[in-house]
Design a protein around this motif. Structure first.
Motif, short mmCIF file in Angstrom:
data_model
loop_
_atom_site.label_atom_id
_atom_site.label_comp_id
_atom_site.label_asym_id
_atom_site.label_seq_id
_atom_site.Cartn_x
_atom_site.Cartn_y
_atom_site.Cartn_z
N TYR A 667 56.65 20.00 35.41
CA TYR A 667 56.91 21.08 34.46
C TYR A 667 55.72 21.26 33.52
O TYR A 667 55.20 22.36 33.32
N ASP A 668 55.24 20.15 32.96
CA ASP A 668 54.10 20.21 32.03
C ASP A 668 52.87 20.82 32.69
O ASP A 668 52.16 21.63 32.10
N LYS A 669 52.66 20.44 33.94
CA LYS A 669 51.50 20.95 34.66
C LYS A 669 51.62 22.48 34.84
O LYS A 669 50.66 23.22 34.62
N THR A 670 52.82 22.90 35.22
CA THR A 670 53.03 24.33 35.45
C THR A 670 52.80 25.12 34.17
O THR A 670 52.14 26.17 34.17
N VAL A 671 53.34 24.58 33.07
CA VAL A 671 53.18 25.27 31.79
C VAL A 671 51.70 25.34 31.41
O VAL A 671 51.20 26.37 30.93
N ALA A 672 50.98 24.27 31.66
CA ALA A 672 49.55 24.23 31.32
C ALA A 672 48.77 25.27 32.13
O ALA A 672 47.91 25.98 31.61
N VAL A 673 49.10 25.35 33.42
CA VAL A 673 48.41 26.34 34.27
C VAL A 673 48.69 27.74 33.75
O VAL A 673 47.79 28.58 33.64
N ASN A 674 49.95 27.98 33.38
CA ASN A 674 50.29 29.30 32.86
C ASN A 674 49.52 29.62 31.59
O ASN A 674 49.04 30.74 31.41
N ALA A 675 49.41 28.63 30.73
CA ALA A 675 48.69 28.87 29.48
C ALA A 675 47.23 29.21 29.77
O ALA A 675 46.66 30.15 29.20
N ALA A 676 46.63 28.46 30.69
CA ALA A 676 45.23 28.72 31.02
C ALA A 676 45.07 30.08 31.69
O ALA A 676 44.11 30.81 31.44
N THR A 677 46.04 30.43 32.53
CA THR A 677 45.98 31.73 33.20
C THR A 677 46.07 32.85 32.16
O THR A 677 45.36 33.85 32.24
N GLN A 678 46.93 32.61 31.17
CA GLN A 678 47.09 33.61 30.13
C GLN A 678 45.76 33.83 29.39
O GLN A 678 45.40 34.94 29.05
N GLU A 679 45.03 32.73 29.18
CA GLU A 679 43.72 32.83 28.52
C GLU A 679 42.80 33.77 29.30
O GLU A 679 42.11 34.61 28.72
N VAL A 680 42.81 33.58 30.62
CA VAL A 680 41.95 34.41 31.46
C VAL A 680 42.38 35.88 31.31
O VAL A 680 41.55 36.77 31.14
N ILE A 681 43.69 36.10 31.37
CA ILE A 681 44.19 37.47 31.22
C ILE A 681 43.75 38.03 29.86
O ILE A 681 43.28 39.16 29.75
N ASN A 682 43.88 37.18 28.84
CA ASN A 682 43.48 37.63 27.50
C ASN A 682 42.02 38.07 27.48
O ASN A 682 41.67 39.06 26.84
N SER A 683 41.18 37.30 28.17
CA SER A 683 39.75 37.65 28.15
C SER A 683 39.52 39.00 28.82
O SER A 683 38.69 39.79 28.38
N VAL A 684 40.29 39.25 29.87
CA VAL A 684 40.15 40.55 30.53
C VAL A 684 40.65 41.67 29.61
O VAL A 684 40.02 42.72 29.48
N VAL A 685 41.77 41.40 28.97
CA VAL A 685 42.33 42.40 28.07
C VAL A 685 41.32 42.70 26.95
O VAL A 685 41.08 43.86 26.60
N LYS A 686 40.70 41.65 26.46
CA LYS A 686 39.71 41.83 25.40
C LYS A 686 38.55 42.71 25.92
O LYS A 686 38.12 43.66 25.28
N PHE A 687 38.09 42.36 27.12
CA PHE A 687 37.01 43.14 27.72
C PHE A 687 37.40 44.62 27.81
O PHE A 687 36.62 45.51 27.47
#
Ligand code: K7E
Ligand code: CUA
Length: 864
Positions: A667-687
């Motif tokens: 569960y912790d691993k999955t949540v961590a991956v999601n958080a990191a994925t969200q970061e990537v999405i955020n960077s695209v949104v920022k762009f």
């Protein structure tokens, strides 16, 4: 970083920079030499080549012949765009495999019999003032006399009407100049009723005719009750055309076998084809449909056969509405000029084209100057006095098309295999072009409208001997594109057509078409109205009434709701499915294995399948269209139980389960991956935000799609957190996984948006920089260097700022990397990357270009 995330971020960071290609000088000559192309070949290629993403100037709708379908392709590229299912089931589009399209297809049943093919000949485009308006398309079926109507908003067949009195047709489908009617002329004369009549009574009981189907251009439907048939003698009526301009209100129909020969080789008679072409001339039928339409309103002027109003010949004759003019024997095409004043008839067995003049015909009719009557009492006009003139064209003239040049006409020569360009006013032959082989129809750009566009003629050839790769004894058809913009014609392109046999094709300027990309949510596309099975998210349900099971289902990336349907053997299952997508091109297909059902659901469409669950078992159902990264996962099961059987429950297998600690770790691993994925999405949104995506409609639409997916994340997050609170880690992991899937879909569209935006906002590359980009790619540099990112080699953004006299330094380094391996800076790099820059043997020219490319990168550094 997890593997999933790694891939994703590579996509984000690496994809924006699609390398542009530029060719070095001399490359063209090299390709020409290698491929044995002449300069003419290359010019022709350039005239038809459509670069990726480009659009054609014209769109062609071609008959698909015996396939019962239609083809859509672009001109000048000759790229096939679509098949339109018309008289024949077509599984991809679900046509004939879902209930709604079956209703359309079954309108074409003839005397109760299902017909699953058609012999399509002549497509027609709807007209306003004789010009194409891009709204409706119709086509005839010669074998089972029918007309189909296709809506050009979605390129789907909406209606099929069966001619209730003809036993075959050919001279259709031709619109009148304001789409008031569609003309459909008979071909092989037969009794109008459905009874047996001996062939010896041919002249008395067999009839030909022309049907005028009343068309409503507002809704695009034929009204059979307002339609009527003009009875004609049992001459074999052939091609027809509606008058326009000067001749509006009139119709023209050719015929052959005015001998009324009925053959009979089996009883020792000469063959049919000999007897039916004995006379030197046949008859052009000239009729005033406008007047006859009014007459048909009075019941005493019509007789009704099989529910169809028929105007008997006596009525037409008594009202001066039907005439005959001799025409050279066995004619084929009859084509009215753009202004409606000239009517060109070509006879297969005559080397001439005959040009009739409407004003002359009109005058003869007004003056009642007739040279006689046919056996049925129809007045005959004098051929010579009706003619403007005749021209010798060649062997086997068939069909005509017009261009934008006054008086210019193009005629196909079937036997000579040529297209001839001539002038129907001056009666002069201007040019001939050889085609391969045996051309039937030819297609000009809007070439039969009141406003022909010129530019091209397509030769619709019957044979493809020696043109293409041999694919067995049944050859493809061959459509040849001819440039007519010059003084003489020039053959540009051969297009093999794997669907036969096209007869006529019609072309329209692409800008006149305005097809939609999605439907109102829950539309029955066949009626254009809300579907009775329309189901929105959250309304999914299964309704059981006795043996009838009705499923209200939805599809949206990447699930079908419901996912399990259990019924009893013998139940009648009806599934209404709504595609909830709004995103362009996000079609889902649907089938239940083994039940011979399939549908194609375009965004917003609702459709229905129905079947009897008459076999027991477990049947996967799934989305048949590769719609997203999780398309394979878009499935469910139909379970069919036999209510009379007792099912023993299978032994429960003892499964090894995870420990609570293991579950927590996952569960912790999955949540961590999601958080990191969200970061990537955020960077695209920022762009996207930083670069004002909302200013660009294309990008803004994609962003809307992306947010559509992202918007579903909070609901899943809530479910995941509830599961955690309830101590159900297994469930929580699955909901977190669902979140990741939604993120991937968001990312998928986000990447497309970013790509599109980069393309829009980056500065234009110079020719040198373009060549440099290509050299960079092809020379192998991109193997180690990713622009905007450190990968196996350093990021090259800013490389021209990093060194003193950088252009010179970088050039020297590319030319001979070894020479600088000892320099401390390079030494450090080699240590860091554990790699030495190889010598790629670039030429000085290429290096110069690469430097220009680096400059372009620096200019746009903010985008990478
Ligand atoms: Cu000439 Cu049916 Cu128009 Cu074939 S027809 S070619
Ligand atoms: Cu939906 Cu595949």
């Amino acid at each position: 970083m997890s593997n999933k995330l790694n891939k994703l971020s590579t996509l984000f960071l690496g994809s924006a920079l699609a390398a542009t290609t530029a060719f070095s000088s001399g490359a063209l000559e090299k390709v020409m030499k290698e491929r044995g192309l002449t300069e003419n070949d290359v010019i022709r290629a350039a005239k038809t080549y459509l670069p990726t993403g480009g659009r054609d100037e014209f769109v062609v709708f071609s008959s698909g012949g015996q396939s019962g379908q239609m083809l859509v392709y672009g001109v000048p590229s000759m790229k096939i765009l679509k098949y339109i299912a018309v008289f024949t089931p077509e599984p991809w589009q679900g046509y004939g495999f879902d209930e709604d399209s079956k209703k359309v297809l079954r309108q074409g049943n003839v005397r109760g019999r299902e017909i699953n093919w058609g012999d399509t000949h002549h497509p027609g485009l709807s007209e306003k003032d004789g010009k194409y308006d891009g709204k409706w398309l119709v086509i005839n079926d010669k074998a089972n006399p029918r007309i189909a109507v296709i809506d050009l908003e979605d390129f789907e067949t909406k209606q099929i009407v069966v001619n209730p009195v003809f036993k075959s047709d050919h001279g259709g489908a031709f619109f009148t100049q304001n789409s008031e009617y569609i003309i459909e002329a008979c071909q092989y004369a037969a009794p109008f009723d459905n009874n047996y009549h001996p062939i010896e009574e041919y002249k008395e009981t067999y009839r030909g005719g022309a049907t005028l189907w009343k068309f409503n251009p507002e809704i695009g439907r034929i009204d059979q009750n307002a339609s009527f048939v003009i009875e004609m003698p049992p001459y074999m009526q052939d091609l027809s055309d509606a008058g326009k301009g000067a001749s509006h209100g009139w119709g023209f129909t050719n015929s052959f076998n005015t001998e009324m020969y009925t053959g009979g080789i089996e009883v020792g008679m000469p063959p049919f084809e000999a007897g039916c072409s004995r006379y030197d001339t046949d008859f052009l039928h000239v009729y005033n449909w406008e007047k006859l339409a009014k007459l048909a309103e009075d019941p005493k002027n019509v007789k009704v056969v099989n529910g169809m109003r028929i105007i008997p010949m006596e009525v037409s004759i008594a009202n001066d509405a039907l005439f005959l003019i001799p025409e050279p024997k066995s004619p084929h095409g009859v084509d009215v000029s753009p202004d409606g004043e000239y009517i060109t008839v070509c006879g297969k067995l005559d080397t001439h084209a005959s040009v009739y003049k409407w004003s002359k015909i009109k005058k003869l009719i007004a003056d009642k100057k007739f040279v006689g009557k046919d056996p049925y009492g129809i007045p005959i006009l004098d051929m010579k006095s009706s003619l403007h003139g005749q021209v010798e064209l060649g062997l086997g003239p068939l069909h005509n098309q017009y261009s934008n040049v006054d008086g210019e006409i193009y005629t196909s020569l079937y036997v000579d295999s040529q297209i001839v360009k001539w002038n129907y006013k001056t009666l002069k032959v201007l040019d001939k072009e050889n085609v391969h082989y045996n051309v039937g129809h030819l297609c000009g750009m809007e070439g039969k409208s009141a406003d022909p566009q010129g530019k091209y003629i397509i030769s619709l050839n019957k044979l493809a001997i020696d043109r293409f790769q041999n694919v067995g004894p049944l050859h493809p058809q061959n459509h040849q594109l001819i440039d007519i913009s010059g003084k003489t014609m020039d053959l540009l392109y051969d297009m093999p057509i794997p669907l036969g046999e096209p007869h006529q094709a019609v072309a329209i300027r692409a800008s006149k078409l305005h097809p939609k990309v999605r439907y109102q949510m829950g539309t029955n596309t066949k009626t254009g109205k809300p579907h009775k099975g329309k189901t929105l998210a959250g309304q999914e349900r299964i309704v059981r009434e006795g043996k009838n099971v009705t499923v209200y289902a939805t599809m949206v990336r990447s699930h079908i709701n419901p996912e399990r349907i259990t019924v009893n053997k013998g139940d009648i299952v009806t599934m209404h499915i709504t595609n909830l997508e709004r995103a362009e091109d996000e079609t889902h297909g649907f089938t239940v294995d083994n039940f011979d059902v399939h549908m194609s659901l375009e965004p917003g469409e609702t459709s229905t399948i129905k079947f009897e669950a008459d076999i027991e078992g477990v049947f996967p159902y799934y989305c048949t269209e590769f719609c997203s990264a999780l398309h394979l996962e878009m499935m469910g099961y139909l379970m069919v139980k036999d209510p009379n059987k007792k099912y023993e429950s299978a032994q429960k297998l003892k499964m090894k389960t995870m420990s609570p600690e293991e579950l927590k770790a996952e569960y912790d691993k999955t949540v961590a991956v999601n958080a990191a994925t969200q970061e990537v999405i955020n960077s695209v949104v920022k762009f996207l935000k930083d670069n004002n995506f909302a200013d660009h409609k294309v990008v803004a639409d994609l962003v809307t799609d992306a947010f559509d997916q992202a918007g579903q994340i909070p609901a899943q997050k809530k479910l995941a957190d509830e599961a955690v609170a309830a101590g159900d880690m297994e469930k929580a992991i699955l909901f977190e996984n669902m979140i990741w899937q939604l993120m991937v879909k968001t990312a998928d569209v986000g990447i497309r948006a970013k790509d599109a935006l980069v393309r829009l906002v980056a500065t234009k590359q110079s020719a040198e920089a373009e060549r440099g980009a290509r050299a960079f790619d092809e020379g192998g540099c991109s193997g180690c260097h990713v622009v905007g990112k450190v990968s196996s080699g350093p990021d090259l953004t800013g490389v021209l700022q990093r060194h003193e006299d950088a252009e010179k330094w970088v050039s020297a380094f590319i030319l001979s990397p070894e020479s600088k391996f000892k320099e401390p800076y390079i030494k450090g790099m080699i240590d860091y990357f554990n790699l030495k820059m190889p010598n790629q043997h670039m030429s000085k020219e290429e290096i110069k270009d690469i430097i220009e490319y680096f400059k372009w990168i620096d200019e746009n550094a903010n985008l990478f």
